[in-house]
Design a protein around this motif. Structure first.
Motif, short mmCIF file in Angstrom:
data_model
loop_
_atom_site.label_atom_id
_atom_site.label_comp_id
_atom_site.label_asym_id
_atom_site.label_seq_id
_atom_site.Cartn_x
_atom_site.Cartn_y
_atom_site.Cartn_z
N ARG A 91 0.57 -0.88 0.23
CA ARG A 91 0.41 0.16 -0.02
C ARG A 91 0.61 1.36 0.19
NH1 ARG A 91 -5.52 -0.73 0.60
NH2 ARG A 91 -6.59 -2.76 1.35
N ARG B 115 0.86 3.74 -3.43
CA ARG B 115 1.13 5.22 -3.11
C ARG B 115 1.88 6.09 -3.39
NH1 ARG B 115 0.02 5.27 2.21
NH2 ARG B 115 -2.23 4.21 2.38
N SER B 116 3.51 5.74 -3.26
CA SER B 116 4.06 6.32 -3.83
C SER B 116 3.81 6.14 -4.83
CB SER B 116 5.79 5.84 -3.57
OG SER B 116 6.67 6.54 -4.07
N ARG C 109 -6.72 6.53 -8.42
CA ARG C 109 -6.72 7.27 -7.03
C ARG C 109 -7.74 6.83 -5.93
NH1 ARG C 109 -2.91 12.37 -8.52
NH2 ARG C 109 -1.52 11.17 -9.38
N ALA D 293 -7.51 4.94 -2.64
CA ALA D 293 -8.32 5.69 -1.41
C ALA D 293 -9.31 4.45 -1.02
CB ALA D 293 -8.34 6.42 -1.40
#
Length: 212
Positions: free
Chosen positions: A57, A61-62, A93, A97
């Motif tokens: 995760r 995310r990065s 995204r 999320a």
């Protein structure tokens, strides 16, 4: 005479350029999408340990944070390229999320089909004595220190490359080799290996015993 030497050096340098040299940003984008899809599949796998999920995760995310920049650079490099749009990245995204990993993975698979990583430099992959020797030499001199015994108490340990080559599709393995390790200058900003060296390592990791 001096000009002649300069031209020779430039020709030799061009011949030895690493894997990112041609269509650099387009290829980075394709690699990133392929690796993101592979990471999403690991998240969907119930056998993936919790600590590994945490690391995945963080890495996803990065990667999503820089995907837009890669898409813009790829579009500037090749204006005719149908690149990834800002809306598609925003949708990725959002799904990630909200932990909609199945939808996230499907969207990545669609992007991967539109941005396929060119495997013509690797496939078909023929095992030759030279490639096996080259792959073993690179592994023993540059990789073994981190990859022989991964530190499994870390969220993103250096994987056992033999096990990875045996458990994921060859195309994904090559994409991960091209992408390198996030946070390591030599492999993240510029892959230090040529396509032929990566092909040699792939042959070696697929055919050598996993305990090496």
């Amino acid at each position: 005479m001096r000009l002649g030497r300069v031209l020779v050096v430039l020709v030799l340098f061009a011949a030895a350029l690493p894997a990112w040299a041609s269509g650099e940003h387009e290829r980075r984008l394709q690699v990133e999408i392929a690796v993101l899809y592979g990471d999403a599949q690991l998240l969907l796998n119930p056998a993936t340990p919790p600590l590994r999920r945490e690391g995945l995760r963080l890495r996803i995310r990065s990667s999503l944070g820089t995907l837009g920049m890669l898409a813009r650079y790829a579009a500037q490099e090749a204006p005719a390229l149908q690149s990834v749009t800002g809306k598609q990245i925003a949708d990725l995204r959002t799904q990630f999320a909200h932990n909609n990993i199945q939808t996230f993975a499907r969207q990545l698979k669609l992007l991967e089909s539109r941005q396929p990583l060119d495997m013509s430099g690797f496939l078909p992959l023929t095992a030759t004595p030279l490639r096996l020797h080259t792959g073993q030499d690179i592994y023993q001199n540059l990789c073994i220190g981190c990859h022989l015994n991964p530190v499994l108490t870390q969220p993103n340990p250096a994987p056992n490359l033999f096990s990875m080559a045996a458990t994921i599709p060859r195309e994904e393995f090559i994409a991960r080799m091209l992408g390198g390790i996030h946070g390591v200058h030599l492999t993240t900003l510029q892959n230090p290996f040529t396509d032929e060296e990566i092909a040699s390592m792939t042959v070696f990791f697929e055919q050598a015993p996993p305990h090496r």
